[in-house]
Design a protein around this motif. Structure first.
Motif, short mmCIF file in Angstrom:
data_model
loop_
_atom_site.label_atom_id
_atom_site.label_comp_id
_atom_site.label_asym_id
_atom_site.label_seq_id
_atom_site.Cartn_x
_atom_site.Cartn_y
_atom_site.Cartn_z
N ALA A 255 -9.66 3.07 0.03
CA ALA A 255 -8.66 3.31 -1.00
C ALA A 255 -8.34 2.14 -2.08
CB ALA A 255 -7.27 3.43 -0.49
N PRO A 256 -7.88 2.39 -3.22
CA PRO A 256 -7.60 1.17 -4.23
C PRO A 256 -6.82 0.35 -3.89
CG PRO A 256 -7.10 3.41 -5.13
CD PRO A 256 -7.59 3.80 -3.71
N TYR A 257 -6.95 -0.91 -4.27
CA TYR A 257 -5.94 -1.88 -4.06
C TYR A 257 -5.81 -2.66 -5.15
CZ TYR A 257 -9.90 -5.33 -4.30
OH TYR A 257 -10.83 -5.98 -4.56
N GLY B 254 -9.59 -3.10 -7.48
CA GLY B 254 -10.80 -2.38 -6.90
C GLY B 254 -10.57 -1.49 -5.72
N VAL B 255 -11.67 -0.97 -4.85
CA VAL B 255 -11.56 0.02 -3.88
C VAL B 255 -12.42 -0.67 -2.80
CG1 VAL B 255 -12.31 2.17 -3.29
CG2 VAL B 255 -11.73 1.75 -5.67
N GLY C 295 -1.26 0.63 9.86
CA GLY C 295 0.21 0.69 9.35
C GLY C 295 0.59 -0.11 8.29
N SER C 296 -0.60 -1.03 7.70
CA SER C 296 0.01 -1.95 6.92
C SER C 296 -0.24 -1.50 5.33
CB SER C 296 -0.81 -3.21 7.06
OG SER C 296 -0.47 -4.08 6.00
N ASN C 297 0.71 -1.77 4.74
CA ASN C 297 0.71 -1.73 3.12
C ASN C 297 0.21 -2.85 2.49
OD1 ASN C 297 1.36 0.93 3.17
ND2 ASN C 297 3.63 0.39 2.94
N ILE C 298 -0.09 -3.91 3.12
CA ILE C 298 -0.70 -5.08 2.54
C ILE C 298 -2.10 -5.37 3.03
CG2 ILE C 298 -0.17 -7.42 2.65
CD1 ILE C 298 2.41 -6.87 3.95
N SER C 299 -2.93 -5.65 1.94
CA SER C 299 -4.16 -5.76 1.89
C SER C 299 -4.43 -7.07 1.31
CB SER C 299 -5.26 -4.61 1.31
OG SER C 299 -4.68 -4.48 -0.04
N PRO C 300 -5.60 -7.73 1.66
CA PRO C 300 -6.11 -9.10 1.14
C PRO C 300 -6.28 -8.98 -0.30
CG PRO C 300 -7.84 -8.50 2.74
CD PRO C 300 -6.72 -7.36 2.49
#
Length: 136
Positions: A53-55, A63-64, A131-136
């Motif tokens: 997914a996009p972030y 990015g994706v 389940g997280s909406n947080i990505s690096p």
């Protein structure tokens, strides 16, 4: 050994591996699908990515990428858990002491044999990342 770069599906990726890696990564793949069934698998940058997914980072970079990744590298196999705990940082890095006799970076867990990885702990982190909406 790296998987065939022309693989376009997770099934083709796994099928292209030597028998020992195929067995190990198929087991991890199935565990990921069970722990994070909502993360759709696909091929991303020559590896299996789940939840592509996009972030957008706090600094504004976009990015994706995937939340979880699985790869056969030249000298090891890798499980990527690309998620952070809002307060504590990278999930993989912060739980490296629980993951077994593996090498851990910020998001990458490297192992030569599946027996080195504590799969239960890894899948606990995969479920948390899913389940997280947080990505690096």
């Amino acid at each position: 050994m790296n998987a065939a770069p022309e693989a376009t599906t997770p099934t083709a990726y796994l099928a292209a591996l030597p028998a020992d890696r195929k067995a190990a990564l198929t087991r991890v793949h199935r565990a990921i699908r069970k722990s994070a069934p909502r993360l759709k698998p696909g091929i991303h940058y020559g590896m299996i990515g789940y939840g592509i997914a996009p972030y957008r980072t706090k600094s504004g970079s976009e990015g994706v990428w995937f939340k979880v990744g699985l790869a056969s590298q030249k000298n090891h196999m890798s499980l990527y858990i690309c998620a952070c705990d809002e307060n504590d940082g990278y999930l993989a890095e912060n739980n490296k002491h629980r993951l077994g006799k593996v090498s851990v970076g910020k998001s990458c867990i490297r192992f030569k044999k599946l027996e080195q990885l504590d799969l239960d702990v890894a899948m606990e982190l995969v479920a948390k990342a899913a389940g997280s909406n947080i990505s690096p």
